[in-house]
Write an enzyme that holds these catalytic residues in place. Structure first.
Site, PDB file in Angstrom:
ATOM      1  N   THR A  29       0.815  -1.210   0.000  1.00 31.93           N
ATOM      2  CA  THR A  29       0.000   0.000   0.000  1.00 31.93           C
ATOM      3  C   THR A  29       0.850   1.262   0.000  1.00 31.93           C
ATOM      4  O   THR A  29       0.447   2.290  -0.551  1.00 31.93           O
ATOM      5  CB  THR A  29      -0.934   0.019   1.218  1.00 31.93           C
ATOM      6  OG1 THR A  29      -0.155  -0.152   2.421  1.00 31.93           O
ATOM      7  CG2 THR A  29      -1.982  -1.090   1.111  1.00 31.93           C
ATOM      8  N   GLU A  92      -3.414  -5.892  -2.585  1.00 32.41           N
ATOM      9  CA  GLU A  92      -2.632  -4.904  -1.837  1.00 32.41           C
ATOM     10  C   GLU A  92      -2.278  -5.476  -0.463  1.00 32.41           C
ATOM     11  O   GLU A  92      -3.148  -5.971   0.265  1.00 32.41           O
ATOM     12  CB  GLU A  92      -3.436  -3.616  -1.644  1.00 32.41           C
ATOM     13  CG  GLU A  92      -3.701  -2.827  -2.910  1.00 32.41           C
ATOM     14  CD  GLU A  92      -2.552  -1.877  -3.275  1.00 32.41           C
ATOM     15  OE1 GLU A  92      -1.563  -1.805  -2.497  1.00 32.41           O
ATOM     16  OE2 GLU A  92      -2.667  -1.210  -4.317  1.00 32.41           O
TER      17      GLU A  92
END
Length: 233
Positions: A29, A92
């Site tokens: 992220t 992610e």
């Protein structure tokens, strides 16, 4: 599948796929918290998303259904595909990234990734060679999930390619031959130093200098040999 999902966190940022699913792209992220990452991935003004997000404690969020085109890859390329968003599932992994204090991915996070990734690969018959890093598909722009990501763990579960042992001098006569082979394997080589760094970050993470050397060349040669003999499924 649903038993692997801890939270439904739907993002409005998706559209229809134009290609069948043929790859998985792994990201970090690169933000200071999971909350900040989720807020961005679900913000219509940001126009970014992914199919899944895994927190450091292993909690799994589903943001976009797999049959929809999430917006995680951006300008990217892999093995002739330029619309990577249409052809991929994006995952992610919460990690502050190189900007905010890059650190190893916790065991709980990796243990949550394994069954999630395994299900995706099986559902869509994705070859191990197409389980890739964001940096693989966008070498000039991205570094994630980075040199601390445990690709060996994925390879041990046959969810990614193993890293070959470099046991020969460079099989390529010059750098030009290396770059042709790198492009054949799948990388965008328009920015050659960036392409080499991306290759090193994935396959030789202890030295990431963007310089073609014998070790990199031998690794690439072995990867292509495995692919040509069908050992990259």
């Amino acid at each position: 599948m649903d038993e692997l999902i801890d939270f439904e966190s739907p993002s409005p940022n998706w559209n229809e796929r134009k290609l069948p699913i043929s790859m998985v792209v792994l990201h970090y992220t690169g933000m200071e918290s999971a909350e900040a990452a989720l807020a961005q991935l679900c913000d219509p003004a940001r126009e970014v998303s992914a199919h899944y997000l895994i927190e450091e404690d292993g909690a799994v969020h589903r943001l976009v259904r797999e049959d929809r085109r999430a917006w995680h890859a951006g300008r990217s390329y892999w093995r002739g595909v330029t619309d990577v968003n249409s052809a991929s599932v994006g995952i992610e992994l919460v990690n502050p990234g190189h900007e905010f204090g890059y650190r190893p991915f916790p065991d709980a996070q990796m243990e949550a990734l394994l069954p999630l990734l395994s299900g995706i690969v099986q559902r869509h018959d994705i070859p191990r060679a197409n389980v890739v890093a964001h940096s693989d598909i966008a070498p000039a722009r991205k570094q994630d999930p980075g040199e601390l990501f445990d690709w060996d763990l994925l390879a041990a579960h046959r969810l990614a390619l193993r890293t070959p042992r470099a046991q020969m001098p460079s099989p390529y006569e010059n750098d030009g031959a290396f770059f042709l082979a790198l492009e054949r394997f799948g990388y965008d080589i328009s920015d050659q130093p960036a392409a080499v760094r991306a290759f090193q970050r994935r396959w030789r993470p202890h030295i990431i200098d963007g310089v073609v050397d014998g070790e990199c060349s031998a690794i690439l040669f072995a990867l292509l040999l495995d692919r040509d003999t069908g050992r990259t499924r």
